[in-house]
Design a protein around this motif. Sequence first.
Motif, PDB file in Angstrom:
ATOM      1  N   ASP A  33       0.828  -1.210   0.000  1.00 22.76           N
ATOM      2  CA  ASP A  33       0.000   0.000   0.000  1.00 22.76           C
ATOM      3  C   ASP A  33       0.861   1.259   0.000  1.00 22.76           C
ATOM      4  OD1 ASP A  33      -2.371  -1.412  -0.062  1.00 22.76           O
ATOM      5  OD2 ASP A  33      -2.659  -1.336   2.112  1.00 22.76           O
ATOM      6  N   GLU A  36       2.307   1.699  -3.486  1.00 23.09           N
ATOM      7  CA  GLU A  36       1.308   2.203  -4.425  1.00 23.09           C
ATOM      8  C   GLU A  36       1.106   3.711  -4.265  1.00 23.09           C
ATOM      9  OE1 GLU A  36      -3.443   1.830  -5.372  1.00 23.09           O
ATOM     10  OE2 GLU A  36      -2.478   0.272  -4.187  1.00 23.09           O
ATOM     11  N   ARG A  37       1.032   4.180  -3.034  1.00 25.42           N
ATOM     12  CA  ARG A  37       0.836   5.616  -2.801  1.00 25.42           C
ATOM     13  C   ARG A  37       2.055   6.419  -3.246  1.00 25.42           C
ATOM     14  NH1 ARG A  37      -3.311   6.777   1.823  1.00 25.42           N
ATOM     15  NH2 ARG A  37      -4.550   4.891   1.687  1.00 25.42           N
ATOM     16  N   ARG A  39       4.143   5.560  -5.618  1.00 25.50           N
ATOM     17  CA  ARG A  39       4.136   5.531  -7.090  1.00 25.50           C
ATOM     18  C   ARG A  39       3.139   6.531  -7.663  1.00 25.50           C
ATOM     19  NH1 ARG A  39       4.554  -0.363  -6.313  1.00 25.50           N
ATOM     20  NH2 ARG A  39       6.781  -0.762  -6.404  1.00 25.50           N
ATOM     21  N   LYS A  40       1.979   6.679  -7.028  1.00 27.97           N
ATOM     22  CA  LYS A  40       1.002   7.673  -7.490  1.00 27.97           C
ATOM     23  C   LYS A  40       1.592   9.071  -7.418  1.00 27.97           C
ATOM     24  CE  LYS A  40      -3.448   5.501  -6.585  1.00 27.97           C
ATOM     25  NZ  LYS A  40      -4.701   5.628  -5.818  1.00 27.97           N
TER      26      LYS A  40
END
Length: 63
Positions: A33, A36-37, A39-40
């Motif tokens: 998680d 993912e954050r 990478r955003k």
Amino acid sequence: MDSTVWKILRELQYDARISFNALRQHADLSTPDVAERVRKVERGWYSDGPKSLVFWPSQGSQG
């Protein structure tokens, strides 16, 4: 952006080489998680609902 993303950004500002595993401990999320954050944010966008959008243009972009 939610408070978790701000926590992640603060930690990255303090130590840009921090691992996702170490960030996980600060953000109270799983390692995937956190990844993912991050990478955003690295992609240059992060949406927090229909009313807000934060965009960081890439280095060297025009406009």
